[in-house]
Each structure stands twice: as C-alpha cells, then as structure tokens.
Scaffold this active site. Structure first.
Site, PDB file in Angstrom:
ATOM      1  N   ASP A 279       0.861  -1.179   0.000  1.00 32.46           N
ATOM      2  CA  ASP A 279       0.000   0.000   0.000  1.00 32.46           C
ATOM      3  C   ASP A 279       0.909   1.245   0.000  1.00 32.46           C
ATOM      4  OD1 ASP A 279      -2.134   1.689  -0.004  1.00 32.46           O
ATOM      5  OD2 ASP A 279      -3.165   0.764   1.670  1.00 32.46           O
TER       6      ASP A 279
HETATM    7  C1  BGC Z   1      -4.993   3.342   0.118  1.00 34.02           C
HETATM    8  C2  BGC Z   1      -5.189   2.303  -0.945  1.00 34.02           C
HETATM    9  C3  BGC Z   1      -5.051   2.923  -2.304  1.00 34.02           C
HETATM   10  C4  BGC Z   1      -3.692   3.576  -2.415  1.00 34.02           C
HETATM   11  C5  BGC Z   1      -3.433   4.188  -3.770  1.00 34.02           C
HETATM   12  C6  BGC Z   1      -3.724   4.154  -0.104  1.00 34.02           C
HETATM   13  O1  BGC Z   1      -3.665   5.248   0.758  1.00 34.02           O
HETATM   14  O2  BGC Z   1      -4.954   2.716   1.379  1.00 34.02           O
HETATM   15  O3  BGC Z   1      -6.461   1.711  -0.794  1.00 34.02           O
HETATM   16  O4  BGC Z   1      -5.232   1.946  -3.295  1.00 34.02           O
HETATM   17  O5  BGC Z   1      -3.611   4.587  -1.430  1.00 34.02           O
HETATM   18  O6  BGC Z   1      -4.180   5.320  -3.983  1.00 34.02           O
END
Ligand code: BGC
Length: 774
Positions: free
Chosen positions: A297
């Site tokens: 993530d």
């Molecule tokens: C979130 C994810 C997301 C990623 C990319 C993160 O802050 O937890 O769910 O896919 O950002 O935007």
C-alpha cells in the site's frame, strides 16, 4: 488418497488435499484466461534472462505520477527513470495523452521496451459512478457488482488504465472505521461472493482483451479490524479468526483469478501486513498458490520504520521484500536499496527473479507488450454510455435499504408516496446531486438531482428546496427557513447524513450520529407534524435511534452514485420496490461497536433477559450485556424492508444425519462436490405489490472443537414474487458449508449439532435441526 487418512490423521490429509484441489492455478472454464495462463511462462523467462539487476529492480518500483513521492525523495523525474528502466508502474495518471507520453518513453527509449503498468483507484466506477461498494453489496446481487465492474473496466481501460486497486475485500465489523464504505460488510460468505464478482467484472473473460483491467484485492490482510475503528491502527487477530473471517474473501479473489493483491497498512499480531511472511508467503503463495503480483500500500514499506520493525530504509525494504511484497508503492525504498540488498546477499537473485516474474506475468497477461498505447481519440467515447448510466440507476435502486415505513396520515405506510399531486419540501445539506454521489474519482456526466427527479413526477413548482443546515454547521435562521418551508408543503423529504469525505480512508469517526446540527434540523421538521421521509446518505450505518422512533419512513441510501437522484425518486413513488438488505449490523449506539451477527455465544449469553431495562437482580446482571444499552443491533445484518410483505414457511432439510467422515471426503472434491444436504422453504408474497426478496440461509454448529458463531451465512438468493405468489426456495449445501477451522487450524468437518435457518435476515426464522455424526 483417502487411504492416507488412517496413516496421517484424517483432518490433516484432507486439508492439504483441499488446498491442492481448490487452489492450484488452473485454467478451467470458470477461470478466465489470465495470470495462470501457462503460455506466458516462456515469455516471462525470456525477458527475465535479458534483464540487468537495475532493470529487474525497476520493475518492482511504482510511483504516483505528478506527486513528489517517497519519504524525503521529492522525486518527479519519471521521464528519465522510465528511459533507464527504473519504473515498473505509475498510477494517478488519468489523462490518456500523458499515459501515452510516458508509455512512449518506456517503449522507445528504455533498453528492453517493457511497458509501464498504469494503475488507479477505480473503486465504484471510473467516470460513471456507481453506488459505493457498501451500497453495491447491499443489493446482495453479485451479478450487479460484476456488471458495474465491467463498466468501470471498459471506461478505465479506454483511458489507458489497465490496473485498478479494487476490490477492497476487508471484512468490516466496526462502523467507526471509515473504510467500511469501500467493502462488502461484515460477512465472509457474502464478501467472498462479491470479491469474485468484482474480479470477474474487471478482468472479463480474457485479461488480454483491450477492455479488461487487472484487479487488486486489498488490503491484505486484517486491515478492517483496526483497533477502536481508528484507521491504520493495529490489529490482533488469531490465526483461527483470520482464516475463518478475514482471509476467505481474499481467497475467493485469488480463486477468481485476481492478477494482484495489495498488502495492508496494519500490523497484524505485531508484524505489519507489509512484512508478514505468514500471510504473504505461507498462506498466499504456498497454500493458495497465487502467481500474481503483490503491491504494497501507499508507502507501507516506508511505514515499517514508524511501525518499529525497521530503523532505516534498507531494513524496511529488506523486510518487505523478503516477506513477499513484490512492488513498492511510492516509498522509493526498493529503488534506493534493493540492488544493494541483492549484491550483498541479503536477498537472493532467485528471490528477485521471482518478484519480477510476478510483475511481468501481469503485464504479459494484460497484453501490454503487444498493445501498450491507448487510442486517445476513442477514450472519451467510452464514458457515460446510456446503458452504463441505466445500470448505475438499477444498482442504486437495488442498494437502498428501507429501514422503516410506519403509517402516514392516512393510516397506511407512508411509502410509496401517492401519485396524487404533492407539494414536497426537500430539506437538508445533501439534497442536491452535487454533494451526495461523490466518491473517488469525482466525475461530472449526466446527473439529475433528487429535487429535479421529484419535480418530474409532481411538476415544477411543487418541489421546494431548503438547505436547512450544512453537513457540519448551520444557523438558527437556516433551520427556521426550512421549518417554514416544511409547514407550507404536504411532505418533507430530508436528505441528511455524511459528506463523501466523511467515510473512506482516514475518515474514522468516534461519534456515529448525524454530524453538525442535522439532528436538530430533523427534530424541528418532525415537530411540524408534516409527514417526513428521511433519506440517510452515508458510508456506514449511523446511530440515529430518535429517527427510528419518530420518523415514519427511513431509507439508507449510502452514497448512491451518478443516478442517485432518479433512483430515489422512483423508489419514493413506488416505481421500484426496495429490496436492498444490510450487509453490516446497524448499531443503536457507538458503544456497541464492533458489532457483528456472526459472533460467539459466550459462556454467559443474555438469553431471555430483558435488556431494555437496567439489570435489577443477579440473574439479569451477570450475563454478557451492557447496563445501559441493548445487545441487539438497531437492525440486524441481512435486514431490509419492502413495500410488500413476505412470509417464510418452515425450513425443511433433506437429511437429519450427516457424517463428518463423508463430508471430509467431499471436501477433497470441492468445489465440485455433490451437495451434502438440501434445505428449502416456501416464501410467499403476502402483500399487494410485486417485490424482490433476498432469501438467506444460515447455519449454526454446536459441540465442535472450537466455538462457532451463533449463525453463519451459507447461502442467499434473490427471488421475485407477484402479490399472493409463493415460491419454494431450495439451497444446496456442499460439504464446505459444514467444515470449520478447527482447533488445529485445519479446515474440516467435525461431529456437531446443526441448525439450519432459511430466513429474511440474521435474527429471524425457525431452524431445522440435524446432527453431524462421526
Ligand atoms: C490506500 C489504498 C489505495 C492507495 C493508492 C492508499 O492510501 O490505502 O487503498 O489503493 O492509497 O491510492
């Protein structure tokens, strides 16, 4: 195979056999052509052979374009990095022209011409916004979810985006956690069905079709169990609970062929999910035999430092990489340290190759090498197709949950509204379309607001609009104007709740009532004596007990997307009959959280104790209860009303006795095993309108080696019944339905007393009883 039972112990052998059977990457008619395609392997190997160490590491590096990323790096020099083969994926590039610009560098300037994989959070539609995932799940209809994701894939791929960070398949039991909005609720069985539907929809029948996009099941794993419902907080989940509740939707996504998974932010039993070899290696790669790509993530590799399991970037990169995270989202730590980690022997070349294989396999499966560019002219034509808008409307209509429909002034249920001319006051901060359908990414497109859609039915001039208060603020004068407006109307439609940024990431709430002065506004309008319909817009259930006592009609509309206005107007006027059901237990008060129906009974269940009263004696006190709140939710999981009524006949089952040994034999054949039992019940529409009903099947097992929940969902089906019509609904229960994660964390059936309910929700119905013998 079964002869091994006596030698090694039945449970272990059968469990291993089950994994082997159900998790091997195979190409079957139910698994579309994708990452499991064997013909990809020679191409992967041939590319890999020609790569330098720097280029291999490059494939494992991902940045968010346009934004300086990585702790302290401030890096935005992507052109140069792409030309040097140092970037495998970019995301948050939405302009097809820009996508082609970057891709051209990769295809023409980089030595090996490996295309960039462009990703984006396409969560509930790309431009055509569907209801948020919590709403989509409330349809209890995986086919709608699959169609909605297909539309999202068609629109996003036309724009050049071939990878979505969706579905979020985290089990969510706590409405304080804002990301409950992004998932399918609290149940692993329903969550698994939805996870598979999203993957099928995004990836289509062939991942290399130009309108397919790679799915990414996230956040692996346990993220939804954040302590106190506070986003990013730690989680403590036993292996048993992990396997029983949190892992199944991910396994379902893997079985459906998901190309990727995202490792989560949370620490899981002290080991952050982004550095957790048990979940990433043991479960995902060994047991499930996942061959796709694991991406971290956002900066979750870098976050291993504040988590406390790394004191510097090199250690963070090493721990994440060795645990099984293939691609580093934005932290830049793989870029900065992975080459050195491999050259110094802290990570092996073979481990590096394996991670690169996962990335290349996805790129090849998508056909990106052969078709790296997007047709910039064609891109806009794929957006907002009338069929897509119509599907978004159906999805919204099916997502609404009728929570309450008491009698109006004429002594009949207030909804649906009479078609006779009405003067309607639409009151509240969420009455205009610009506010409520929002969600990522914001779209424009054709929208009809709720007041406009109502005016189409009762005529211009018969719908007035009052803001009343803001979401978080408001003045006495605004409330007074709304009250005056309600007094002049025949009916007030209150549009209250949360703005879209009050749920989702980093949007945990400690209070779950109506924000700001909205409760005051609600009470003031109800006190006018005019009939009131309350439409709650939110990314979670809201604790509004006063409303459930005093407001005749309440609809949970979630955040309904681009066609929310017309869908609501059709629902209010009965052109469509609501059929959505809750996928999360609706709390009475925040102190009940986490609240979920599939809980254990405890050693001191409250039984028949009257929990509406404070404890008066020893018998009513020393049970599992609150002294100041009931245990039961306001509305149970699975609950949802209708403009008609349904009655459920007795549940009957095909066998009073099952054998655990035979069930375990059947598990080996899963998922093709024959049904171990069928269960059926007659459902009758006893009202005066046609309606759809989501029929649910639950079981309970007692006497097992590990305590099992009071009920577990094992089947659901939507039926349509004309007034007076009856249908026999029959469920087939395969051996898997009766297997549990036992005391040794093996998946097997055990002797038990069994109850089976076919019921309208998780709290009602009468059970058929049977026994599982040795
Ligand atoms: C979130 C994810 C997301 C990623 C990319 C993160 O802050 O937890 O769910 O896919 O950002 O935007």
């Amino acid at each position: 195979m079964i002869s091994g039972v006596t030698l090694c112990g039945p449970v272990l052998v059968l469990t291993v056999a089950l994994f082997a059977q159900s998790s091997s990457p195979r190409l079957s008619p139910d698994q579309p052509r994708g990452i499991a395609e064997p013909s990809l392997d020679p191409r992967v190997e041939s590319i890999l052979r020609g790569m330098t160490l720097e280029e291999k590491v490059g494939q494992l590096v991902q940045y968010s374009a346009g934004q300086p990323t990585g702790p302290g790096t401030g890096r935005t020099d992507y052109d140069d990095m792409i030309a040097r083969g140092q970037i495998g994926s970019l995301f948050n590039v939405i302009d097809p022209h820009e996508i082609n610009k970057y891709q051209k560098i990769a295809m023409e300037k980089s030595r090996l011409h490996i295309p960039i994989l462009f990703g984006l959070d396409v969560i509930h539609g790309f431009k055509t916004e569907f209801p948020i995932p919590l709403g989509l799940a409330s349809t209890w209809d995986p086919s709608i979810v699959e169609k909605a994701s297909r539309v999202a894939a068609m629109e996003a791929s036309a724009d050049g985006i071939r990878w979505t960070f969706s579905p979020m398949v985290d089990i969510a039991r706590d409405a304080r956690w804002g990301r409950m909005a992004e998932g399918a609720g609290e149940d692993p069985f329903l969550g698994s069905a939805m996870a598979a539907a999203y993957v099928r929809g995004y990836q289509g029948s062939h991942l290399d079709a130009p309108d397919s996009i790679a799915a990414c099941a996230k956040h692996y794993v346990g993220y939804g169990a954040a302590e106190a419902g506070r986003d990013y907080s730690s989680t403590e989940i036993s292996e048993h609970t992990l396997r029983q509740f949190y892992l199944p939707p991910f396994h379902a996504a893997v079985e459906a062929g998901t190309a990727s998974l995202m490792s989560a932010f949370n620490s899981l039993n002290g080991v952050p999910s982004t550095a957790n070899p048990f979940t990433l290696k043991q479960v995902l790669r060994k047991e499930w035999r996942f061959r796709g790509l694991v991406v971290s993530d956002w900066n979750s590799v870098g976050e291993l430092i504040p988590h406390g399991i790394a004191v510097d970037g090199a250690t963070a990169a090493r721990k994440a990489f060795l645990a099984g995270v293939d691609m580093d989202m934005v932290s830049s730590l793989y870029h900065d340290h992975l080459q050195q980690l491999v050259s110094s022997g802290q990570a092996t070349p073979a481990e590096l190759d394996e991670a690169v294989r996962h990335v290349l396999r996805v790129k090849l499966a998508l056909g990106l090498f052969d078709h790296p560019f997007v047709d910039e002219e064609a891109a806009p034509k794929a957006l907002y197709h009338p069929d897509s808008i119509a599907l978004a409307q159906t999805a919204a209509e099916r997502s609404f949950v009728l929570l309450r429909n008491a009698n109006g002034p004429d002594g009949r249920p207030l909804l649906p509204l009479a078609t006779a001319p009405l003067n309607i006051a639409v009151i509240g901060p969420l009455g205009d379309d610009s506010s409520y359908p929002a969600g990522a990414p914001p779209g424009s497109g054709p929208r009809i607001s709720l007041p406009a859609a109502l005016a189409q039915r009762v005529g211009e001039g018969h719908v007035s609009r009052f803001k009343g208060v803001g979401i978080l603020d408001g003045t006495d004068q605004e409330i007074a104007a709304a009250v005056a407006g309600a007094q002049k109307a025949d009916l007030a439609v209150l549009a209250l709740g949360e703005s879209s940024d009050m749920s989702g990431e980093a949007a945990s709430r400690a209070h779950l009532g109506l924000p700001g002065r909205q409760q005051e506004l609600l009470e003031a309008i109800v006190h006018t004596g005019k009939p009131v319909v309350l439409i709650l817009f939110s990314g979670r259930p809201l604790t509004v007990p006063w409303a459930f006592e005093h407001v005749p009609a309440v609809i949970a509309a979630w955040l309904p997307g681009i066609s929310g206005g017309p869908a609501l107007a059709r629902t209010l006027f009965g052109e469509v009959n609501p059929s959505g059901k809750l996928v999360v237990s609706w709390p009475r008060s925040v102190g009940q959280e986490p609240l979920y129906y599939n809980a254990l009974n405890t050693g001191r269940p409250s039984g028949d104790v009257d929990l509406t009263r404070p404890p008066a004696d020893i018998a009513s006190r020393y049970v599992s209860r609150y002294i100041d709140e009931q245990n039961t939710p306001q509305f149970p999981f699975g609950y949802g009303g209708s403009y008609t009524s349904f009655t459920y006949g007795t549940t009957t089952i095909s066998a009073q006795r099952l054998s655990a040994a035979a069930l375990n034999k059947g598990l080996v054949a899963a998922p093709n095993a024959v049904a171990a039992m069928t269960a059926e019940a007659d459902i009758t529409n006893t009202g005066s309108r046609p309606g759809q009903e989501v029929v649910q099947l639950y079981i309970q097992l007692r006497g097992t080696s590990v305590a099992e929940p009071v009920r577990m969902l094992k089947g659901f089906r939507t039926i349509t019944l004309a007034p007076g019509e009856s249908k026999k609904v029959k469920f087939e229960l395969k051996p898997e339905a009766f297997a549990i994660w036992n005391a040794r964390n093996e998946f097997a059936a055990e002797p038990a007393e069994l109850k089976v309910w076919i019921s309208p929700d998780s709290a009602r119905g009468s059970a058929a009883e049977a026994e599982i013998m040795q």
